[in-house]
Motif scaffolding. Structure first.
Motif, short mmCIF file in Angstrom:
data_model
loop_
_atom_site.label_atom_id
_atom_site.label_comp_id
_atom_site.label_asym_id
_atom_site.label_seq_id
_atom_site.Cartn_x
_atom_site.Cartn_y
_atom_site.Cartn_z
N CYS A 3 -2.88 4.33 3.56
CA CYS A 3 -1.61 3.66 3.33
C CYS A 3 -0.85 3.58 4.64
O CYS A 3 -0.85 4.52 5.43
CB CYS A 3 -0.76 4.43 2.33
SG CYS A 3 -1.48 4.52 0.70
N PRO A 27 5.38 13.10 3.03
CA PRO A 27 4.05 12.91 2.43
C PRO A 27 2.94 13.64 3.19
O PRO A 27 2.99 13.74 4.42
CB PRO A 27 3.85 11.39 2.50
CG PRO A 27 5.24 10.83 2.53
CD PRO A 27 6.05 11.84 3.30
N ASP A 32 6.39 18.43 0.95
CA ASP A 32 6.74 17.18 0.28
C ASP A 32 7.24 17.47 -1.13
O ASP A 32 6.58 18.16 -1.91
CB ASP A 32 5.54 16.23 0.23
CG ASP A 32 5.91 14.88 -0.34
OD1 ASP A 32 6.98 14.36 0.03
OD2 ASP A 32 5.14 14.35 -1.16
N SER A 119 5.49 1.22 1.70
CA SER A 119 4.09 1.61 1.84
C SER A 119 3.19 0.59 1.16
O SER A 119 3.60 -0.07 0.20
CB SER A 119 3.89 2.98 1.20
OG SER A 119 2.53 3.27 1.01
N ASP A 120 1.97 0.47 1.63
CA ASP A 120 0.98 -0.39 0.97
C ASP A 120 0.58 0.17 -0.39
O ASP A 120 0.11 -0.56 -1.25
CB ASP A 120 -0.31 -0.48 1.82
CG ASP A 120 -0.07 -1.22 3.12
OD1 ASP A 120 0.94 -1.92 3.24
OD2 ASP A 120 -0.93 -1.08 4.02
N CYS A 121 0.74 1.48 -0.58
CA CYS A 121 0.22 2.15 -1.78
C CYS A 121 1.29 2.56 -2.79
O CYS A 121 0.96 2.81 -3.94
CB CYS A 121 -0.55 3.40 -1.37
SG CYS A 121 -1.87 3.08 -0.21
N ASP A 122 2.51 2.72 -2.36
CA ASP A 122 3.55 3.27 -3.23
C ASP A 122 4.77 2.35 -3.24
O ASP A 122 4.95 1.55 -2.32
CB ASP A 122 3.97 4.66 -2.74
CG ASP A 122 2.83 5.66 -2.78
OD1 ASP A 122 2.19 5.75 -3.84
OD2 ASP A 122 2.59 6.34 -1.77
N PRO A 123 5.62 2.52 -4.24
CA PRO A 123 6.86 1.73 -4.25
C PRO A 123 7.76 2.14 -3.08
O PRO A 123 7.62 3.23 -2.52
CB PRO A 123 7.52 2.09 -5.58
CG PRO A 123 6.64 3.06 -6.27
CD PRO A 123 5.48 3.37 -5.41
N HIS A 125 10.76 3.63 -1.03
CA HIS A 125 11.42 4.93 -1.23
C HIS A 125 12.63 5.01 -0.30
O HIS A 125 12.50 4.82 0.90
CB HIS A 125 10.42 6.05 -0.92
CG HIS A 125 10.85 7.39 -1.38
ND1 HIS A 125 10.61 7.87 -2.65
CD2 HIS A 125 11.54 8.37 -0.74
CE1 HIS A 125 11.12 9.08 -2.76
NE2 HIS A 125 11.69 9.40 -1.61
#
Length: 193
Positions: A3, A27, A32, A119-123, A125
């Protein structure tokens, strides 16, 4: 899948809440999501709850976390005069004792800003980060395992710091920022101790 994170600065306020509790956004680290609680005029990960005082006859909310105001300007308390939050010259993020506005020489107020992590993977933030207003090029949020001796036995495992020109601890974990979680309570206690 790897990501990638993109950072966007946002100067808007968070939602419509006025008080918040804090967790660490770092992360892929052991800290985290760690909850930060107030004790001994500092913020620590690993505590089971904040160090508070409520006088007899005053009903404090049943919160298990420390509450702060937006922008990390002050603790959400009822004590007259409040409890301001500042960054000591050493980088320790601290708050004033009740009935006092004393901040050590070289302390910084302000410098907190909102930023959006994409991020490419997560919403996306939203986090709170720090850049000193003294013109130095330091900054950022750090959690350091150097916990004071007087906190032994409390469960405190990391203390919250900000990057300042005088910050010199090693072995710390750099966080992307602090996540502010809005709550309905107007204050967390009479005062944080």
């Amino acid at each position: 899948m790897i990501c990638s994170l993109l950072l966007f600065l946002a100067y808007s306020t968070l939602a419509s809440a006025t008080t918040y509790f804090l967790t660490v956004f770092a992360p892929n680290t052991e800290i985290d999501g760690a909850l930060l609680n107030a004790a001994a005029q500092g913020f620590y990960a690993g505590l089971s709850g904040p160090a508070t005082y409520c006088p007899q006859g005053f009903t404090c909310p049943d919160t298990q976390t420390s509450l702060v105001y937006a922008g990390l300007t002050a603790m959400a308390v009822e004590v007259p005069g409040g409890q301001a939050i500042y960054v000591a010259a050493s980088g320790q993020i601290a708050y004033t004792p009740a009935h006092s506005s004393y901040e050590p020489a070289g302390s910084l107020t302000g410098g907190w800003f909102n930023k959006t992590i994409v991020s490419d993977c997560d919403p996306a933030h939203e986090v709170l980060d720090f850049l000193p207003v003294d013109g130095s090029s330091s900054g950022g949020i750090k959690l350091c395992p150097q916990v004071e001796e007087y906190m032994a036995g409390t469960g405190a495992s990391f203390r919250l710091y900000a990057g300042t020109a005088a910050f010199n601890l090693t072995g710390c974990i750099d966080a992307v920022g602090l996540t502010l979680h809005g709550v309905a309570e107007d204050f967390g206690c009479w005062q944080y101790t």
